[in-house]
Enzyme design. Structure first.
Site, mmCIF file in Angstrom:
data_model
loop_
_atom_site.group_PDB
_atom_site.id
_atom_site.type_symbol
_atom_site.label_atom_id
_atom_site.label_comp_id
_atom_site.label_asym_id
_atom_site.label_seq_id
_atom_site.Cartn_x
_atom_site.Cartn_y
_atom_site.Cartn_z
ATOM 1 N N ASP A 407 0.853 -1.185 0.000
ATOM 2 C CA ASP A 407 0.000 0.000 0.000
ATOM 3 C C ASP A 407 0.893 1.242 0.000
ATOM 4 O O ASP A 407 2.104 1.152 0.223
ATOM 5 C CB ASP A 407 -0.886 -0.048 1.255
ATOM 6 C CG ASP A 407 -1.912 1.073 1.277
ATOM 7 O OD1 ASP A 407 -2.262 1.587 0.202
ATOM 8 O OD2 ASP A 407 -2.360 1.436 2.384
ATOM 9 N N GLU A 410 2.557 4.823 -4.140
ATOM 10 C CA GLU A 410 2.560 5.782 -5.274
ATOM 11 C C GLU A 410 3.910 6.470 -5.410
ATOM 12 O O GLU A 410 4.275 6.760 -6.548
ATOM 13 C CB GLU A 410 1.434 6.806 -5.074
ATOM 14 C CG GLU A 410 0.039 6.208 -5.175
ATOM 15 C CD GLU A 410 -0.346 5.342 -3.981
ATOM 16 O OE1 GLU A 410 0.203 5.579 -2.887
ATOM 17 O OE2 GLU A 410 -1.171 4.429 -4.142
ATOM 18 N N ASP A 484 -9.185 3.614 -1.850
ATOM 19 C CA ASP A 484 -10.114 4.012 -0.788
ATOM 20 C C ASP A 484 -11.452 4.513 -1.311
ATOM 21 O O ASP A 484 -11.724 5.714 -1.324
ATOM 22 C CB ASP A 484 -9.453 5.072 0.093
ATOM 23 C CG ASP A 484 -8.231 4.504 0.800
ATOM 24 O OD1 ASP A 484 -8.109 3.261 0.863
ATOM 25 O OD2 ASP A 484 -7.411 5.294 1.285
HETATM 26 C C1 GLC Z 1 -4.694 3.344 2.950
HETATM 27 C C2 GLC Z 1 -5.180 2.126 2.195
HETATM 28 C C3 GLC Z 1 -6.190 1.377 3.027
HETATM 29 C C4 GLC Z 1 -5.550 1.009 4.354
HETATM 30 C C5 GLC Z 1 -5.037 2.245 5.062
HETATM 31 C C6 GLC Z 1 -4.263 1.908 6.325
HETATM 32 O O1 GLC Z 1 -5.723 4.254 3.107
HETATM 33 O O2 GLC Z 1 -5.710 2.465 0.944
HETATM 34 O O3 GLC Z 1 -6.637 0.232 2.355
HETATM 35 O O4 GLC Z 1 -6.479 0.350 5.155
HETATM 36 O O5 GLC Z 1 -4.185 2.967 4.204
HETATM 37 O O6 GLC Z 1 -3.180 1.097 6.063
#
Ligand code: GLC
Length: 783
Positions: A407, A410, A484
């Site tokens: 995650d 980017e 998200d």
């Molecule tokens: C980001 C991700 C989400 C995750 C959060 C905490 O917002 O897109 O899926 O739960 O970070 O790690």
């Protein structure tokens, strides 16, 4: 903030004209050929043309010097030895292969690509290739009245992108994900054009911030980049499927995922303790709701330090992982790129001491704020760093982990620009360049590092990787979830075209957070979304901190029963889905498809957003709004059987279909087959009985399907341990003939035969299976 009020549209803020002046490439000065590269020296730039296959042409233009042909971060194949025929006449040079023709005008220099029959694919007119002094490069192509555009990776809005303008710049967007929210997390600078039933593709392999504009002008579209070269490929098609095969010839295909990754995933930000995770797993097992994966979000770590566990919350992760595996459930932990700046933390120490982090040209490390606070970021553009990062995953794989969730790659940084300073200088495997150029591949390269590291450590087992950010070719390493979203019906609706366009962009294993991530979900939305999720390629329920819990049992028995039925259906459909994932791995064709892919001649499918296909013969038409129990369903050519009611519907018509909450309409084309397995239990998910359901038709058409199976978790299939069975069904008015064609591979599954079941047989029809007359449901095909 004033900008959030009507002040934003104050008359005093009216935009002044920002007309951009480009410098045209000018006239051709010199033409030469070196090996199979055709070189053109023009007034304002150098151009190279190459043919990767008879169907794929590449055009590269460098306005400032020699063209560079080997700087791609994703195209790893070289051009075939395709020799184009050269023809010269007056002001025109023609380069011809058996599938493509490039017609090059010399003054000014313009390229028109047609197919072998002369059908125009992409054409330049008053404008062609151009650049600006600030480094920007742009290509202008004529837009036809009936051009429809698809692909562009992960974009909000509708399926057909005509009339849209998109930017590629991997961005962490928490909110609001509405039709004008652009860019999002993935950059796939690729599209497919469909015009009167025929398709072609364009891949603009430029990693800078790029813009695709099908909006600003009515007779031209353009693609441009903030820097670098013009470097694009034209793929001849002519079917949408052929375009995708050609595109994935260039950017690669997804290896067959482990079967468990195709099951149901349960996630939440966060299941915070070992006790909570165990309780969650017990709930699934006791309720007999299938689950293959539980995700651990950032709270499992010690102060959000990657490659650590918080020993208070998770005192014995090895045991937790082993115990859950016994129950048939795997743990997938999250790993973000940001490494906490902490001189007492070994990963940070190693990163600094071994020089693994991103730096400025002057030598200072770049720091940004993310979950752990001030953090450094590995420079994944350097092979040494990719190797180091990959090896670090032994921390997880030694504990029995086989899947990782990437995650914030980017990379996301909590600042105004939402990302790393574009002036950071990446090492780029020996060709240092700035983050401005490599931003869009940071996530892809993190994925490569992670996937390759895990593959090495899992000694023969298939790793699973889930990623948020990526670039063209991300499918080689990861599946993608769409970030998200929110618990809005609109986001359920939007997820369909988004996932279909990702599929058309070469990424077959994708899905949204089922139920919605932010905002509170509700019983009806979660139920309808779970029904859809059972048929989207990637199936994970995930929700955010401070939202209501949305596990399938949170809203009472009635809803739980429906969700359970659909999650179980996912497993009943696994033989069909797994065969389609196999197909994706060899041809790049997506598992979930827009109808236009199978019916490109049918204009009604060109912007059909609320229905999708699984493979080439199943249409799913979910309910996507609250309190709705009837919906219009468009069925294309053929006759269609509704899966649960058995009712037959004519094609080329729109029908009003009734579906109470416990039903989601699914249609199977007559004359085709669907492979079905069974749900056994969480502990034992391997079907022992496989059924081939043949939906009897009488059109005289021949249908072919490839059934595929293997052990579901190792790479032994690469050494021949698989079962591939070609199936042919011919449906006529008096007979249904079924033939098992070529069987390949030496894998022995848990079942010895496949039960054949013919549905909807007419009295006038007999059934012949492998040459023997059968009553239709007493036959077995032995394996
Ligand atoms: C980001 C991700 C989400 C995750 C959060 C905490 O917002 O897109 O899926 O739960 O970070 O790690």
């Amino acid at each position: 903030m004033l900008e959030d009020t009507s002040f934003a549209i104050h008359p005093g803020k009216e935009k002044q004209s920002t007309a951009v002046v480009y410098r045209d490439i000018g006239n051709l000065l010199e033409y030469k050929k070196s090996n199979n590269t055709y070189m053109f020296i023009c007034d304002n730039g150098n151009v190279a043309v190459q043919f990767y296959t008879d169907s794929i042409a590449r055009v590269v233009m460098n306005p400032h010097g020699e063209v560079q042909l080997d700087r791609s971060h994703t195209v790893k194949v070289s051009p075939d030895e395709v020799k184009a025929m050269e023809e010269f006449s007056g002001d025109i040079i023609l380069l011809k292969t058996s599938k493509l023709q490039l017609r090059i005008e010399k003054s000014p220099f313009r390229i028109t690509v047609t197919d072998a029959e002369g059908r125009m694919l992409v054409a330049e007119g008053n404008r062609g290739m151009a650049y600006r002094e600030n480094g920007e490069v742009a290509v202008f192509k004529k837009m036809q009245e009936n051009d429809h555009f698809y692909g562009f990776g992960e974009k909000s809005g509708f399926l057909d992108k005509r009339g849209e303008k998109y930017e590629m710049w991997n961005t962490d967007v928490y909110a609001p994900h509405n039709p004008e929210t652009d860019p999002l997390y993935e950059s796939i600078p690729y599209f497919m054009t469909l015009r009167e039933g025929k398709a072609h593709g364009v891949f603009f392999d430029n990693t800078f911030r790029t813009v695709f504009d099908m909006k600003s002008e009515s007779d031209y579209y353009s693609f441009s980049a903030e820097g670098g070269q013009i470097d694009y490929y034209v793929m001849a098609g002519p079917e949408p499927k052929a375009v995708l095969e050609q595109y994935t010839d260039l950017t690669g295909r997804m290896p067959i995922p482990p079967k468990w990754a195709l099951g149901y995933h349960q996630s939440r930000y966060s299941y915070e303790t070992e006790a909570e995770v165990r309780e969650l797993a017990r709930n699934f097992v006791n309720r007999d709701i299938p689950v293959d994966v539980i995700h651990l979000d950032i709270h499992y770590m010690n102060g959000y330090r990657v490659f650590t566990f918080d020993k208070e919350r998770f005192p014995n992760p090895e045991k937790l992982i082993a115990d859950l595996k016994e129950m048939g459930i795997r743990i997938v932990p999250i790993v973000d790129p940001g490494v906490k700046k902490d001189p007492e933390y070994t990963i940070y120490q190693e990163g600094v001491n071994q020089d693994q982090f991103c730096k400025y040209i002057e030598g200072e490390t770049y720091f940004g704020e993310v979950w752990p606070g001030t953090s450094a970021f590995p420079d994944f553009t350097d092979e040494k760093v990719r190797k180091w990062w990959g090896e670090k995953h032994a921390f997880y794989t030694d504990m029995g982990v086989e899947g990782i969730w990437n995650d914030m790659n980017e990379p996301a940084v909590f600042n105004e620009t939402k990302t790393m300073d574009v002036e950071v200088m990446h090492r780029n495997d020996g060709n240092p360049t700035t983050h401005r150029e490599l931003h869009n591949v940071y996530g892809l390269l993190m994925g490569q590092a992670t996937y390759e590291g895990m593959k090495e450590q899992l000694s023969g087992k298939r790793p699973f990787l889930l990623t948020r950010a990526g670039y063209a070719g991300v499918q080689r390493y990861a599946s993608v979830w769409t970030g998200d979203n929110r618990s809005f019906w609109e986001h359920l609706q939007m997820s369909l075209p988004m996932v279909m366009n990702l599929g058309l962009s070469g990424v077959p294993f994708t899905g949204p957070d089922v139920g919605g991530f932010a905002h509170d979900t509700n019983a009806e939305l979660l139920t309808r979304w779970t029904q859809v999720g059972a048929f989207t390629p990637y199936f994970r329920n995930h929700s955010a901190l401070d939202t209501v819990n949305q596990e399938p049992w949170q809203f009472g028995k009635t809803y739980e029963a429906i969700m359970k039925k659909y999650i179980q259906m996912r497993y009943e459909w696994m033989p069909q889905l797994y065969s389609l994932f196999f197909q994706a791995s060899i041809s790049g064709l997506p598992v979930m498809r827009p109808l236009l892919m199978e019916f490109p001649e049918d204009e009604k499918t060109y912007n059909l957003n609320d229905q999708f296909m699984i493979g080439d013969n199943v249409i799913v038409a979910p309910i996507l709004a609250p309190a709705v129990t009837d919906r219009a369903v468009y069925l294309p050519k053929g006759e269609w059987v509704e899966f649960s009611t058995g009712e037959v519907y004519d094609g080329e018509k729109t029908h009003l279909i009734h579906a109470e909450l416990e039903n989601m309409p699914i249609f199977v084309k007559k004359g085709t087959t669907v492979m079905q397995g069974e749900w056994i239990s969480n502990k034992d998910k391997t079907a022992k009985n496989i059924q081939m359901n043949i939906y009897a038709g009488d059109s005289g058409e021949t249908y072919r399907f490839t059934y595929y199976d293997d052990d579901g978790e190792t790479f032994d299939y690469e050494k021949g341990s698989f079962l591939e069975l070609g199936i042919e069904v011919v449906s006529k008015a008096d007979v249904i003939e079924v033939r098992a064609l070529n069987k390949k591979g030496d894998f022995t599954p848990a079942y010895k035969e496949i039960d054949v079941n013919v549905i909807g047989l007419e009295k006038t029809q007999k059934v012949i299976i492998d040459g023997e007359i059968s009553r239709g449901n007493d036959h077995k095909i032995s394996i």
